[in-house]
Design a protein around this motif. Structure first.
Motif, PDB file in Angstrom:
ATOM      1  N   HIS A 117      44.526 -36.352 -41.899  1.00  0.00           N
ATOM      2  CA  HIS A 117      44.367 -37.057 -40.642  1.00  0.00           C
ATOM      3  C   HIS A 117      45.709 -37.093 -39.944  1.00  0.00           C
ATOM      4  CE1 HIS A 117      44.501 -41.151 -38.520  1.00  0.00           C
ATOM      5  NE2 HIS A 117      44.067 -40.232 -37.674  1.00  0.00           N
ATOM      6  N   VAL A 171      34.596 -41.926 -46.844  1.00  0.00           N
ATOM      7  CA  VAL A 171      35.057 -41.399 -45.552  1.00  0.00           C
ATOM      8  C   VAL A 171      35.469 -42.549 -44.632  1.00  0.00           C
ATOM      9  CG1 VAL A 171      34.281 -40.285 -43.403  1.00  0.00           C
ATOM     10  CG2 VAL A 171      33.754 -39.254 -45.631  1.00  0.00           C
ATOM     11  N   ILE A 181      37.751 -32.583 -42.852  1.00  0.00           N
ATOM     12  CA  ILE A 181      36.853 -33.001 -43.925  1.00  0.00           C
ATOM     13  C   ILE A 181      36.512 -31.792 -44.780  1.00  0.00           C
ATOM     14  CG2 ILE A 181      34.761 -32.693 -42.527  1.00  0.00           C
ATOM     15  CD1 ILE A 181      33.577 -35.152 -43.948  1.00  0.00           C
ATOM     16  N   ILE A 199      37.654 -36.916 -46.567  1.00  0.00           N
ATOM     17  CA  ILE A 199      38.659 -36.676 -45.533  1.00  0.00           C
ATOM     18  C   ILE A 199      39.944 -36.213 -46.222  1.00  0.00           C
ATOM     19  CG2 ILE A 199      40.068 -37.744 -43.724  1.00  0.00           C
ATOM     20  CD1 ILE A 199      37.208 -37.626 -42.862  1.00  0.00           C
ATOM     21  N   LEU A 218      36.562 -33.837 -35.806  1.00  0.00           N
ATOM     22  CA  LEU A 218      36.289 -33.815 -37.230  1.00  0.00           C
ATOM     23  C   LEU A 218      36.088 -32.345 -37.576  1.00  0.00           C
ATOM     24  CD1 LEU A 218      35.660 -35.553 -39.749  1.00  0.00           C
ATOM     25  CD2 LEU A 218      33.273 -35.587 -39.012  1.00  0.00           C
ATOM     26  N   TYR A 233      40.762 -35.082 -37.712  1.00  0.00           N
ATOM     27  CA  TYR A 233      40.462 -35.333 -39.115  1.00  0.00           C
ATOM     28  C   TYR A 233      39.968 -34.027 -39.708  1.00  0.00           C
ATOM     29  CZ  TYR A 233      40.596 -40.336 -38.195  1.00  0.00           C
ATOM     30  OH  TYR A 233      40.995 -41.610 -37.847  1.00  0.00           O
TER      31      TYR A 233
END
Ligand SMILES: Nc1ncnc2c1ncn2[C@@H]1O[C@H](COP(=O)(O)OP(=O)(O)O)[C@@H](O)[C@H]1O
Ligand SMILES: [Mg+2]
Lengths: 298, 232
Positions: free
Chosen positions: B213, B20, B205, B210, B32, B203
């Motif tokens: 982005h 990550v 996840i 990840i 995130l 981002y």
């Protein structure tokens, strides 16, 4: 029948006060243990050894000062600090490295500490009985409710509540006390607030041990100071903390009162079985409330 | 301000985060996003030193902070708001704030008074035990508590989870105000709406990696990524 006739109100009142003053010693010692248990979540098995060191220190300090009133007060005040220093050294040198490990490791450490301190006491003070005299003002008895009651025990009846108040003020009114309470429940979050929990634990440990030392110094004038006194007290303190509620100071008070009073009423009613009474009370309480009478802190 | 490079984090034997990396610049809000169990909280905890990564590097304000303890990171200026709130239930609201207080040198420092100005609802319940608060109040308290450490950077882990829409809206506004006051924020969210409204970059996840982005506008337009990784 026969015993019933001999118990007078005076004897009853007297035993009540004796039990109360014994309970004050038990409270001071077990509240310290309970505090350490509440914050660090470790029963300090060496707590009784520190109590014993408190008593021996009181003997040595007052002997060094030639006894007397002055010797008594200096010994009473300094002994808990001697014990606090011993516990601080043990904590910073060894104990603090174990906080990240399992609780079992901490428990084993306190067990090892008990054995080490027991030997150190033997090396330092030997196996003879020692005595630590209360000053003249506290010797002898005064009449209370138709019986005579040792003055020193009255002194204990004053000190016990003062310690309770002090401990309450500390945990509820000071920042470090509040941090200790928070760390007891969630040390990770306390750390995430920028507080070095390791020092909070050190402080809590040392404070608890200080109380053990204070208890030892206070009890010293009423007993013969000797090795072995650590074992008796640790068993009682464990039971008191268990029936009171882990980490709960008022629980320690309640447990101590039950322990002290059942013993002295046992002496009154069935002297040959007196020693069994506190343990019967503990059994009954644990069946009635297995988690202790008051709420555990965690 | 914060740079996370190729971290791998484990819980015991289970490998949770895989390589990550993320970067948050001073003054911005980065989000995130990810489903439940994607690894958002583990990323936050890795940054805070609560679950130290076994590989990779993390630097804060240009310096490596690998191996630092949570209390040291807090002192460097990272505030942490955990997903499960974790107020000090036994203490009052006021005490929760008081024990968290760390004064910083500058004048913009947070105090109990300024925190109560910011979260007015908390000012009225100063004496109440934190364990007795509603979910929304507890969430405000955890943010307020983190502010009392006077952080420059805030890790906000799902602040809106499980809260009523009205409360979510208030919190969203307050988080926006924190940014206006110069705070940098990494915001973990499942709630896309809040995250897209607040953030500058995003981002995504999923399963510890990840997956995307980009700027928040690109993420908003990228229906495909959002469907693939964020729809339940
Ligand atoms: N303490 C833990 N021990 C073992 N596995 C955990 C632990 N906490 C979380 N996990 C696992 O790590 C993964 C990521 O969890 P988490 O970071 O909490 O996800 P999120 O915050 O995105 O919902 C999940 O599969 C979860 O089951
Ligand atoms: Mg989470």
């Amino acid at each position: 029948m026969e015993t019933g006739q001999t118990i007078t109100f005076a004897a009853f009142a007297n035993q009540f006060l004796v039990g109360l003053s014994r309970a004050m010693i038990l409270f001071i010692v077990s509240s310290g243990m309970s505090f350490v248990l509440g914050v660090l979540r470790v029963p300090n098995v060496a707590h009784g050894s520190l109590y014993m060191i408190g008593a021996f220190s009181a003997f040595s300090i007052s002997t060094f000062l030639g006894g007397g009133t002055m010797g008594f007060w200096v010994a009473l005040i300094l002994s808990p600090f001697v014990v606090a220093l011993v516990s601080l050294i043990a904590e910073r040198a060894l104990f603090c490295h174990l906080y990240e490990r399992e609780h079992l490791m901490l428990l084993l450490f306190t067990f090892a500490l008990m054995l080490i301190l027991g030997d150190l006491v033997k090396l330092t003070w030997g196996a003879e009985y020692r005595s630590f005299m209360a000053p003249l003002t506290f010797r002898g008895s005064i009449p209370v409710l138709g019986s005579s009651f040792p003055k020193y025990n009255l002194f204990l009846l004053v000190v016990g509540p003062l310690v309770a108040i002090g401990l309450w003020l500390f945990t509820n009114k000071t920042k470090i006390g509040k941090i200790a309470r928070a760390a007891a429940v969630d040390r990770e979050m306390v750390g995430a607030m920028g507080i070095n929990v390791s020092w909070v634990f050190a402080f809590a440990f040392v404070l608890g041990c200080f109380l053990a030392g204070l208890g030892g110094a206070l009890v010293a004038p009423t007993i013969s100071i000797a090795i072995g006194m650590d074992h008796d007290i640790i068993m009682e303190a464990f039971l008191i903390v268990t029936i009171g509620g882990l980490g709960n100071m008022w629980g320690a008070m309640l447990g101590s009162l039950i322990f002290g009073l059942t013993l002295s009423f046992g002496v009154l009613f069935l002297p040959q079985f007196a020693i069994a009474f506190p343990y019967i009370a503990v059994g009954v309480i644990l069946i009635w409330r297995p988690t202790g009478m008051l709420k555990s802190v965690w | 301000m914060l740079e996370v490079e190729g971290i791998h984090t484990y819980y015991g034997l289970s490998h949770i985060l895989f390589d990550v990396s993320l970067k948050v610049s001073r003054g911005e809000i980065a989000c995130l996003l990810g489903r439940n169990g994607a690894g958002k909280s583990t990323t936050m905890k890795s940054i805070m030193g609560l679950t130290p990564p076994r590989q990779g590097t993390i630097s804060f304000k240009g310096k490596s902070v690998m191996g630092k303890k949570p209390y040291q990171l807090a002192r460097l200026g990272i505030g942490y708001v955990p997903d499960d709130r974790r107020v000090f239930a036994d203490l009052t609201v006021g005490d929760n704030l008081e024990i968290s207080e760390r004064r910083s040198g500058d004048s913009a420092t947070w105090t109990k008074e300024s925190v109560y100005d910011f979260f007015e609802a908390l000012g009225h319940i100063d004496h109440r035990k934190a364990g007795l608060l509603s979910g929304g109040e507890q969430q405000m308290l955890t943010i307020a508590r983190a502010l009392m450490t006077n952080p420059e950077f805030l890790l906000l882990d799902e602040p809106t989870e499980g809260l009523a829409p009205m409360v979510v809206k208030t919190l969203e506004e307050q988080i926006g105000k924190l940014k206006d006051r110069g705070l940098t924020v990494l915001l973990a969210e499942q709630n896309q709406k809040v995250a897209l409204n607040l953030s500058d970059q995003g981002y995504v996840i999923d399963r510890g990696m990840i997956r995307y982005h980009g700027s928040i506008d690109d993420l908003r337009d990228n229906e495909e990524v959002r469907k693939k990784y964020l729809l339940v």
